[in-house]
Design an enzyme around this catalytic site. Sequence first.
Site, short mmCIF file in Angstrom:
data_model
loop_
_atom_site.label_atom_id
_atom_site.label_comp_id
_atom_site.label_asym_id
_atom_site.label_seq_id
_atom_site.Cartn_x
_atom_site.Cartn_y
_atom_site.Cartn_z
N GLY A 127 -6.81 -14.41 44.91
CA GLY A 127 -6.46 -13.01 44.70
C GLY A 127 -5.87 -12.37 45.94
O GLY A 127 -5.30 -13.05 46.79
N ASP A 139 -6.55 -18.01 48.91
CA ASP A 139 -6.41 -19.45 48.67
C ASP A 139 -5.13 -20.04 49.25
O ASP A 139 -5.15 -21.11 49.85
CB ASP A 139 -6.34 -19.69 47.15
CG ASP A 139 -7.72 -19.75 46.56
OD1 ASP A 139 -8.70 -19.66 47.33
OD2 ASP A 139 -7.82 -19.90 45.33
N GLU A 187 3.08 -12.31 48.54
CA GLU A 187 2.87 -12.29 47.09
C GLU A 187 4.11 -12.78 46.35
O GLU A 187 4.77 -12.01 45.65
CB GLU A 187 2.48 -10.87 46.64
CG GLU A 187 1.09 -10.46 47.11
CD GLU A 187 -0.01 -11.35 46.53
OE1 GLU A 187 0.19 -11.94 45.45
OE2 GLU A 187 -1.07 -11.45 47.18
N HIS A 209 4.57 -12.06 42.64
CA HIS A 209 4.97 -10.74 42.12
C HIS A 209 6.36 -10.33 42.60
O HIS A 209 6.74 -9.17 42.48
CB HIS A 209 3.90 -9.70 42.47
CG HIS A 209 2.57 -10.10 41.93
ND1 HIS A 209 2.23 -9.94 40.60
CD2 HIS A 209 1.53 -10.75 42.51
CE1 HIS A 209 1.03 -10.45 40.40
NE2 HIS A 209 0.59 -10.94 41.54
N CYS A 233 3.45 -8.59 33.57
CA CYS A 233 2.59 -9.35 34.48
C CYS A 233 1.20 -8.73 34.49
O CYS A 233 1.04 -7.54 34.18
CB CYS A 233 3.21 -9.30 35.87
SG CYS A 233 2.26 -10.14 37.13
N CYS A 238 -0.31 -7.75 36.91
CA CYS A 238 -0.37 -6.69 37.92
C CYS A 238 0.07 -5.35 37.31
O CYS A 238 -0.03 -4.32 37.96
CB CYS A 238 0.50 -7.03 39.12
SG CYS A 238 2.27 -6.89 38.81
N CYS A 241 7.71 -10.24 36.95
CA CYS A 241 7.21 -11.01 38.10
C CYS A 241 7.30 -12.50 37.80
O CYS A 241 7.13 -12.93 36.67
CB CYS A 241 5.75 -10.69 38.36
SG CYS A 241 5.42 -8.98 38.76
N GLU A 262 5.19 -14.71 38.38
CA GLU A 262 3.93 -15.15 37.79
C GLU A 262 3.88 -14.98 36.27
O GLU A 262 3.24 -15.75 35.57
CB GLU A 262 2.81 -14.31 38.42
CG GLU A 262 1.56 -15.07 38.65
CD GLU A 262 0.57 -14.27 39.47
OE1 GLU A 262 0.66 -14.33 40.70
OE2 GLU A 262 -0.27 -13.59 38.89
ZN LIG Z 1 3.10 -9.01 39.00
#
Ligand SMILES: [Zn+2]
Length: 421
Positions: A173, A212, A261, A264, A274, A276, A281, A283
Amino acid sequence: MQGFAEDSDKITLPGAGCGPIVPAHDSSAPPLRQQVFDCVRSQGQIPRVDVAKHLNVSPASVSTLVSDLLGAGLLSEVEAPREPGGRGRPPVALAVRPEAGFVVGIKLSDQTHSGVIIDFAGRTVVEASLNRPSLRSEIELLVEEAESLLRLLLDKAGMERAQLSGVGLGVPGIVDHARGMALWSPIIRGTELPIAELMSSRLGLPVQVDNDANLLTLAELWYGAGRGLADFAVITLEYGVGMGLVMDHKLYRGAHSVGMELGHTKVQLDGALCRCGQRGCLEAYVSDYALVREASVALDLHRTASGSAQVILESLYDQAKAGNEAARTIFRRAGRFLSAGIANVINLFDPSLVILSGARMKYDYLYAEDVLAEARALTLNKARALPRIEANAWGDLVWARGAATLALSAASEALVGEAGQ
Ligand SMILES: [Zn+2]
């Protein structure tokens, strides 16, 4: 440009000076004593005279510092391997005393927490992992679980907690490394949590926390393909898409210490939604939940598969392998978006190596040759050679070792600093 003109008037006032304003203590190079220690650790074994050569300083300036470090029990003298055909006394080299300190690395994850104890030379002493029910938890539960894992590691190693100098902790995260905060994590309920402080008071040890992707990047920098490289990037595919960047042999964390990030960055304006809350994004096209979302529709899995996202993903992968065209198209499409992400990283940072890593790398469609070929095609390649792109499907324990290096850096800085006092 009026604002700029006003600003430049201000800064060209007599006496205002020019050039970067850098605080005196903000030297990017660590003190020479630390450099000597780091040099010995990175070389494993090295004769004194070579330390001086390596650091480009006089042997005399290294000599006192080495004596301090030997006296403090952080370095020891060892017999160096003799040159072939060499005679006389075996040459003496310097090495880090492994038992000078021990640290722990822990990677928290939704299904399995992984941990490792390493010694001061960075060698693994013991590894362990702890399975847990996959659910988003209160932070108190995670702190408890981390302590259970720590106990498991200590039992296995036959060590006491007092022998440890610190803990490095990895959390998926958005993590603020400098403040030790988990701002948002897919495995923790709530936001803006002072996780380093909570862990530290429970474990009775200093705790360093990072996300991570940074841990994996540290693992590559300390143990892996990045050891000898000044600039490289790591892209991780896990629950989301993460990234770590090494610039000039150091992990780059940005001004707010929350890392990079990549997941994103936008690959499609007004595109897919996404988690978020924004649209388009990377992701939202590449991560687990994006694949699951597509799979549920295309394969009608929401009626048949009753399991978790993991079960749906596995089923999607099996069907793609078995030749199901819809399933293959889903992976191929995700792969194409991933190529755009990889190409953007190369265009922005010009790294000498890009490492793709993470649990999802087992879905080989995501790093198939045509994905890498497309990434190359999307990269501006007129003025420079394209970097190597490698895929590594490391296990969780590698992430834990990356976490341990966080604690090892902090512990060695403290002890090496003390050695001079
Ligand atoms: Zn995002």
